[in-house]
Design a protein around this motif. Structure first.
Motif, PDB file in Angstrom:
ATOM      1  N   VAL A 105       0.826  -1.213   0.000  1.00  0.00           N
ATOM      2  CA  VAL A 105       0.000   0.000   0.000  1.00  0.00           C
ATOM      3  C   VAL A 105       0.868   1.275   0.000  1.00  0.00           C
ATOM      4  CG1 VAL A 105      -1.647   1.330   1.398  1.00  0.00           C
ATOM      5  CG2 VAL A 105      -1.955  -1.129   1.100  1.00  0.00           C
ATOM      6  N   LEU A 106       2.092   1.194   0.482  1.00  0.00           N
ATOM      7  CA  LEU A 106       2.933   2.385   0.630  1.00  0.00           C
ATOM      8  C   LEU A 106       3.137   3.163  -0.677  1.00  0.00           C
ATOM      9  CD1 LEU A 106       5.659   1.189   3.176  1.00  0.00           C
ATOM     10  CD2 LEU A 106       3.721   2.718   3.580  1.00  0.00           C
ATOM     11  N   PRO A 107       3.383   2.483  -1.827  1.00  0.00           N
ATOM     12  CA  PRO A 107       3.510   3.261  -3.073  1.00  0.00           C
ATOM     13  C   PRO A 107       2.248   4.039  -3.413  1.00  0.00           C
ATOM     14  CG  PRO A 107       4.378   1.040  -3.374  1.00  0.00           C
ATOM     15  CD  PRO A 107       3.684   1.061  -2.049  1.00  0.00           C
ATOM     16  N   VAL A 108       1.104   3.467  -3.115  1.00  0.00           N
ATOM     17  CA  VAL A 108      -0.169   4.156  -3.367  1.00  0.00           C
ATOM     18  C   VAL A 108      -0.284   5.369  -2.450  1.00  0.00           C
ATOM     19  CG1 VAL A 108      -2.671   3.911  -3.385  1.00  0.00           C
ATOM     20  CG2 VAL A 108      -1.223   1.992  -4.078  1.00  0.00           C
ATOM     21  N   LEU A 109       0.170   5.216  -1.222  1.00  0.00           N
ATOM     22  CA  LEU A 109       0.153   6.338  -0.271  1.00  0.00           C
ATOM     23  C   LEU A 109       1.035   7.478  -0.776  1.00  0.00           C
ATOM     24  CD1 LEU A 109      -0.934   7.219   2.505  1.00  0.00           C
ATOM     25  CD2 LEU A 109       1.107   6.220   3.527  1.00  0.00           C
ATOM     26  N   ARG A 114       1.370  12.935  -3.450  1.00  0.00           N
ATOM     27  CA  ARG A 114       1.705  13.783  -4.602  1.00  0.00           C
ATOM     28  C   ARG A 114       0.450  14.371  -5.253  1.00  0.00           C
ATOM     29  NH1 ARG A 114       5.994   9.934  -5.159  1.00  0.00           N
ATOM     30  NH2 ARG A 114       4.640   8.501  -6.328  1.00  0.00           N
ATOM     31  N   ALA A 115      -0.611  13.552  -5.304  1.00  0.00           N
ATOM     32  CA  ALA A 115      -1.862  14.032  -5.903  1.00  0.00           C
ATOM     33  C   ALA A 115      -2.445  15.189  -5.102  1.00  0.00           C
ATOM     34  CB  ALA A 115      -2.866  12.884  -5.974  1.00  0.00           C
ATOM     35  N   LEU A 116      -2.392  15.089  -3.788  1.00  0.00           N
ATOM     36  CA  LEU A 116      -2.910  16.172  -2.939  1.00  0.00           C
ATOM     37  C   LEU A 116      -2.115  17.462  -3.142  1.00  0.00           C
ATOM     38  CD1 LEU A 116      -3.617  14.202   0.374  1.00  0.00           C
ATOM     39  CD2 LEU A 116      -5.312  15.232  -1.149  1.00  0.00           C
ATOM     40  N   GLN A 117      -0.810  17.301  -3.275  1.00  0.00           N
ATOM     41  CA  GLN A 117       0.024  18.481  -3.509  1.00  0.00           C
ATOM     42  C   GLN A 117      -0.317  19.134  -4.855  1.00  0.00           C
ATOM     43  OE1 GLN A 117       4.033  17.033  -3.154  1.00  0.00           O
ATOM     44  NE2 GLN A 117       3.893  16.756  -0.918  1.00  0.00           N
ATOM     45  N   ASN A 118      -0.541  18.282  -5.875  1.00  0.00           N
ATOM     46  CA  ASN A 118      -0.853  18.820  -7.208  1.00  0.00           C
ATOM     47  C   ASN A 118      -2.248  19.439  -7.263  1.00  0.00           C
ATOM     48  OD1 ASN A 118       1.637  18.069  -8.299  1.00  0.00           O
ATOM     49  ND2 ASN A 118       0.903  16.015  -8.824  1.00  0.00           N
ATOM     50  N   TYR A 136      -6.128   4.845  -8.130  1.00  0.00           N
ATOM     51  CA  TYR A 136      -7.108   3.804  -7.752  1.00  0.00           C
ATOM     52  C   TYR A 136      -6.796   2.471  -8.438  1.00  0.00           C
ATOM     53  CZ  TYR A 136     -11.507   1.190  -7.740  1.00  0.00           C
ATOM     54  OH  TYR A 136     -12.454   0.213  -7.616  1.00  0.00           O
ATOM     55  N   GLN A 137      -6.504   2.506  -9.728  1.00  0.00           N
ATOM     56  CA  GLN A 137      -6.203   1.283 -10.468  1.00  0.00           C
ATOM     57  C   GLN A 137      -4.910   0.637  -9.962  1.00  0.00           C
ATOM     58  OE1 GLN A 137      -8.162  -0.274 -12.472  1.00  0.00           O
ATOM     59  NE2 GLN A 137      -9.730   1.353 -12.582  1.00  0.00           N
ATOM     60  N   LYS A 138      -3.937   1.468  -9.633  1.00  0.00           N
ATOM     61  CA  LYS A 138      -2.679   0.942  -9.090  1.00  0.00           C
ATOM     62  C   LYS A 138      -2.909   0.276  -7.736  1.00  0.00           C
ATOM     63  CE  LYS A 138       2.016   2.404  -7.914  1.00  0.00           C
ATOM     64  NZ  LYS A 138       2.968   3.552  -7.883  1.00  0.00           N
ATOM     65  N   PHE A 139      -3.727   0.943  -6.927  1.00  0.00           N
ATOM     66  CA  PHE A 139      -4.047   0.391  -5.598  1.00  0.00           C
ATOM     67  C   PHE A 139      -4.761  -0.949  -5.734  1.00  0.00           C
ATOM     68  CE2 PHE A 139      -6.674   0.999  -1.508  1.00  0.00           C
ATOM     69  CZ  PHE A 139      -5.701   0.379  -0.752  1.00  0.00           C
ATOM     70  N   LEU A 140      -5.737  -1.011  -6.650  1.00  0.00           N
ATOM     71  CA  LEU A 140      -6.496  -2.236  -6.864  1.00  0.00           C
ATOM     72  C   LEU A 140      -5.593  -3.362  -7.378  1.00  0.00           C
ATOM     73  CD1 LEU A 140      -9.496  -2.915  -6.465  1.00  0.00           C
ATOM     74  CD2 LEU A 140      -9.829  -2.553  -8.918  1.00  0.00           C
ATOM     75  N   LYS A 141      -4.654  -3.017  -8.244  1.00  0.00           N
ATOM     76  CA  LYS A 141      -3.724  -4.009  -8.792  1.00  0.00           C
ATOM     77  C   LYS A 141      -2.832  -4.582  -7.693  1.00  0.00           C
ATOM     78  CE  LYS A 141      -0.036  -4.552 -12.210  1.00  0.00           C
ATOM     79  NZ  LYS A 141       0.810  -3.867 -13.235  1.00  0.00           N
TER      80      LYS A 141
END
Length: 204
Positions: A105-109, A114-118, A136-141
């Protein structure tokens, strides 16, 4: 020879005969006593041999008992070590069991940070949506690689093993009866085990 002399001679012969008989009887008794002693001695020797045999058997039995006792103590010690090791490994597994899932899960975190910053700078809502969709797709994968499977119940027959009906609506056709029309909350399976039932709307 006078009758007196003859009588004396006969008496002497009788005495001699009696003496001889006594000596013979004494000898026979002596032989019998010696035979009895020899028999008793033989029985004593026989008994001693039986005792020695029994003592030998007892020694052998004690030797076997000692060997079995030693094996039992060794086995008991090995089992105790195995039990302690298993308890320790189980405790570590319980303590760190979620480590693998957390690492996934850490990479998704990181992506979410980064998304929040952008988002603070971005003005294009579509770009933000696409970014979140990728996360979301990365997290699901990542979760799928850990054995998680998302249920897709819409259009399927209602099954209480996988679905939880939260609403019943009239079916528009006969074929639609018993089918799932909508999914209110997604259900998941982990390694083919249902960990959350899908909450669905069913046609009746």
């Amino acid at each position: 020879m006078s009758n007196k002399n003859q009588n004396q001679k006969v008496e002497e012969e009788l005495k001699n005969q009696q003496h001889t008989d006594k000596n013979a009887q004494a000898a026979a008794e002596s032989q019998e006593a010696e035979a009895q002693k020899a028999q008793e001695k033989g029985e004593e020797e026989k008994e001693l041999t039986a005792e020695e045999k029994l003592e030998k058997e007892l020694e052998e039995a004690q030797k076997v008992i000692d060997e079995q006792k030693d094996k039992y103590l060794r086995l008991s010690a090995e089992f105790d070590n195995f039990r302690k090791r298993t308890i320790k490994e189980k405790a570590e597994l319980i303590k760190n069991g979620g480590e693998k899932a957390i690492n996934a899960v850490l990479p998704v975190l990181d992506d979410l940070e980064r998304a929040l910053q952008n988002m603070q700078k971005a003005e294009d809502v579509k770009a933000i949506y696409d970014g979140v969709e990728l996360i979301y797709q990365k997290f699901l994968k990542n979760l799928h690689q850990e054995g998680l499977e998302k249920m897709e119940p819409i259009g399927q027959d209602f099954d209480t093993d996988y679905h939880e009906a939260i609403a019943l609506v009239p079916a528009s056709s006969e074929d639609q009866k018993g089918k799932i029309l909508d999914c209110v909350q997604t259900g998941y399976k982990l390694n083919e085990k249902v960990i959350r039932h899908a909450k669905v709307v069913v046609a009746q």
